[in-house]
Design a protein around this motif. Structure first.
Motif, PDB file in Angstrom:
ATOM      1  N   UNK A  22       5.701  12.906 -28.811  1.00  0.00           N
ATOM      2  CA  UNK A  22       5.504  14.292 -29.255  1.00  0.00           C
ATOM      3  C   UNK A  22       5.165  14.398 -30.735  1.00  0.00           C
ATOM      4  N   UNK A  23       5.384  13.324 -31.480  1.00  0.00           N
ATOM      5  CA  UNK A  23       5.130  13.311 -32.917  1.00  0.00           C
ATOM      6  C   UNK A  23       4.579  11.951 -33.323  1.00  0.00           C
ATOM      7  N   UNK A  24       3.917  11.915 -34.470  1.00  0.00           N
ATOM      8  CA  UNK A  24       3.571  10.670 -35.153  1.00  0.00           C
ATOM      9  C   UNK A  24       4.219  10.740 -36.525  1.00  0.00           C
ATOM     10  N   UNK A  25       4.423   9.604 -37.162  1.00  0.00           N
ATOM     11  CA  UNK A  25       5.132   9.609 -38.437  1.00  0.00           C
ATOM     12  C   UNK A  25       4.501   8.647 -39.438  1.00  0.00           C
ATOM     13  N   UNK A  26       4.695   8.981 -40.700  1.00  0.00           N
ATOM     14  CA  UNK A  26       4.236   8.164 -41.823  1.00  0.00           C
ATOM     15  C   UNK A  26       5.412   7.910 -42.747  1.00  0.00           C
ATOM     16  N   UNK A  27       5.574   6.665 -43.201  1.00  0.00           N
ATOM     17  CA  UNK A  27       6.636   6.311 -44.142  1.00  0.00           C
ATOM     18  C   UNK A  27       6.008   5.622 -45.355  1.00  0.00           C
ATOM     19  N   UNK A  28       6.342   6.102 -46.562  1.00  0.00           N
ATOM     20  CA  UNK A  28       5.748   5.579 -47.797  1.00  0.00           C
ATOM     21  C   UNK A  28       6.765   4.817 -48.644  1.00  0.00           C
ATOM     22  N   UNK A  29       6.288   3.766 -49.288  1.00  0.00           N
ATOM     23  CA  UNK A  29       7.160   2.810 -49.981  1.00  0.00           C
ATOM     24  C   UNK A  29       7.399   3.154 -51.458  1.00  0.00           C
ATOM     25  N   UNK A  30       8.390   2.480 -52.071  1.00  0.00           N
ATOM     26  CA  UNK A  30       8.726   2.752 -53.481  1.00  0.00           C
ATOM     27  C   UNK A  30       7.701   2.161 -54.446  1.00  0.00           C
ATOM     28  N   UNK A  36       7.736  -2.606 -54.903  1.00  0.00           N
ATOM     29  CA  UNK A  36       7.714  -1.779 -53.705  1.00  0.00           C
ATOM     30  C   UNK A  36       6.524  -2.077 -52.811  1.00  0.00           C
ATOM     31  N   UNK A  37       6.796  -2.317 -51.528  1.00  0.00           N
ATOM     32  CA  UNK A  37       5.737  -2.520 -50.531  1.00  0.00           C
ATOM     33  C   UNK A  37       6.182  -1.894 -49.220  1.00  0.00           C
ATOM     34  N   UNK A  38       5.322  -1.960 -48.234  1.00  0.00           N
ATOM     35  CA  UNK A  38       5.635  -1.417 -46.916  1.00  0.00           C
ATOM     36  C   UNK A  38       6.754  -2.196 -46.229  1.00  0.00           C
ATOM     37  N   UNK A  39       7.113  -3.371 -46.776  1.00  0.00           N
ATOM     38  CA  UNK A  39       8.180  -4.184 -46.191  1.00  0.00           C
ATOM     39  C   UNK A  39       9.550  -3.878 -46.798  1.00  0.00           C
ATOM     40  N   UNK A  40       9.634  -2.921 -47.708  1.00  0.00           N
ATOM     41  CA  UNK A  40      10.903  -2.538 -48.319  1.00  0.00           C
ATOM     42  C   UNK A  40      11.950  -2.209 -47.244  1.00  0.00           C
ATOM     43  N   UNK A  58       3.390   4.826 -38.961  1.00  0.00           N
ATOM     44  CA  UNK A  58       2.487   4.090 -39.845  1.00  0.00           C
ATOM     45  C   UNK A  58       3.147   3.852 -41.189  1.00  0.00           C
ATOM     46  N   UNK A  59       3.067   2.614 -41.674  1.00  0.00           N
ATOM     47  CA  UNK A  59       3.416   2.274 -43.052  1.00  0.00           C
ATOM     48  C   UNK A  59       2.172   1.675 -43.700  1.00  0.00           C
ATOM     49  N   UNK A  60       2.002   1.871 -44.984  1.00  0.00           N
ATOM     50  CA  UNK A  60       0.851   1.263 -45.657  1.00  0.00           C
ATOM     51  C   UNK A  60       1.236   0.898 -47.084  1.00  0.00           C
ATOM     52  N   UNK A  61       0.455   0.009 -47.683  1.00  0.00           N
ATOM     53  CA  UNK A  61       0.636  -0.323 -49.091  1.00  0.00           C
ATOM     54  C   UNK A  61      -0.270   0.548 -49.941  1.00  0.00           C
ATOM     55  N   UNK A  62       0.315   1.192 -50.949  1.00  0.00           N
ATOM     56  CA  UNK A  62      -0.484   1.971 -51.882  1.00  0.00           C
ATOM     57  C   UNK A  62      -1.539   1.089 -52.551  1.00  0.00           C
ATOM     58  N   UNK A  98       5.509  13.800 -38.895  1.00  0.00           N
ATOM     59  CA  UNK A  98       6.680  13.816 -39.765  1.00  0.00           C
ATOM     60  C   UNK A  98       6.404  12.847 -40.904  1.00  0.00           C
ATOM     61  N   UNK A  99       6.675  13.289 -42.127  1.00  0.00           N
ATOM     62  CA  UNK A  99       6.505  12.421 -43.291  1.00  0.00           C
ATOM     63  C   UNK A  99       7.868  11.974 -43.807  1.00  0.00           C
ATOM     64  N   UNK A 100       7.960  10.712 -44.188  1.00  0.00           N
ATOM     65  CA  UNK A 100       9.146  10.205 -44.883  1.00  0.00           C
ATOM     66  C   UNK A 100       8.690   9.303 -46.019  1.00  0.00           C
ATOM     67  N   UNK A 101       9.373   9.398 -47.146  1.00  0.00           N
ATOM     68  CA  UNK A 101       9.045   8.535 -48.272  1.00  0.00           C
ATOM     69  C   UNK A 101      10.310   8.153 -49.014  1.00  0.00           C
ATOM     70  N   UNK A 102      10.280   6.965 -49.619  1.00  0.00           N
ATOM     71  CA  UNK A 102      11.410   6.476 -50.396  1.00  0.00           C
ATOM     72  C   UNK A 102      11.011   6.350 -51.860  1.00  0.00           C
ATOM     73  N   UNK A 103      11.803   6.975 -52.738  1.00  0.00           N
ATOM     74  CA  UNK A 103      11.644   6.861 -54.186  1.00  0.00           C
ATOM     75  C   UNK A 103      10.244   7.318 -54.613  1.00  0.00           C
ATOM     76  N   UNK A 104       9.458   6.440 -55.235  1.00  0.00           N
ATOM     77  CA  UNK A 104       8.080   6.763 -55.612  1.00  0.00           C
ATOM     78  C   UNK A 104       7.299   7.293 -54.411  1.00  0.00           C
TER      79      UNK A 104
END
Length: 210
Positions: A22-30, A36-40, A58-62, A98-104
């Protein structure tokens, strides 16, 4: 895998969801300049929390981190990176996000996510309301963002003093929830399980209300 970004290809990982999600999600790294990388670990646990509901995550590296092309842009171009990741998710799954992010990742990602109508809810983990250098993140979008918002921080977070975080939270539009995890530092060291369970509980309530 790689997705197209405004400064070149962005290295990414997709944890598959279930059929009929019902949803897709994105998680962003510090912060990438501080490892900080997607493996944090925090990013990984946030991904596992969201993926437990069957959502593709989805996770990605900035830009400039890991195998991603481009150079670090001090939180400006990175907002566009988040936009590209949201665009990829939408194109791939056509689901509310849904968006989630850690720190930066929270500080820059929330700016893009709050402004994107395709994102239905946002999560800020270890939001750096008091960065340790001269960076000044624009957290203004949180004040007017009417999407469901969850902030989770450690009681000993050196970049998110409780008083400053509570002052920011008080000025945020509803709906919103702030959870302070006692004994936890910025990286939720030794408290990752509590952080993950907090996210899962909030998303569960969100899903049941939908």
């Amino acid at each position: 895998m790689f997705i197209d970004g405004p400064a070149g290809r962005l290295e990414a990982l997709l944890n598959a969801g279930v059929e009929g999600a019902s949803r897709a999600a994105l998680v962003c790294h510090p912060h990438p300049l501080f490892g900080g990388t997607l493996h944090n670990k925090v990013v990984f646990h946030a991904m596992k929390a969201l993926n437990s509901f069957g959502y593709p995550v989805l996770r990605f590296n900035f830009r400039g981190a890991g195998l991603s092309q481009g150079e670090h842009d001090h939180g400006q171009g990175e907002i566009e990176d988040v936009g590209s990741a949201l665009e990829w998710l939408d194109r791939e799954f056509h689901l509310p996000m849904i968006f989630a992010g850690f720190s930066f990742g929270a500080a820059v990602g929330l700016q893009a996510a709050c402004a994107d109508d395709r994102v239905r809810a946002v999560i800020g983990l270890g939001l750096p309301v008091m960065p340790f250098d001269d960076r000044n993140y624009d957290l203004g979008p949180l004040q007017v963002c009417t999407k469901p918002k969850l902030l989770v921080s450690g009681a000993r977070d050196q970049f998110g003093p409780r008083a400053k975080l509570e002052a920011l939270f008080a000025g945020m539009a509803e709906p919103k929830q702030l959870v302070i995890i006692e004994g936890a530092d910025h990286f939720f060291e030794g408290r990752l399980r509590e952080m993950r369970e907090t996210v899962e509980s909030w998303v569960r309530e969100l899903a049941s209300a939908a």
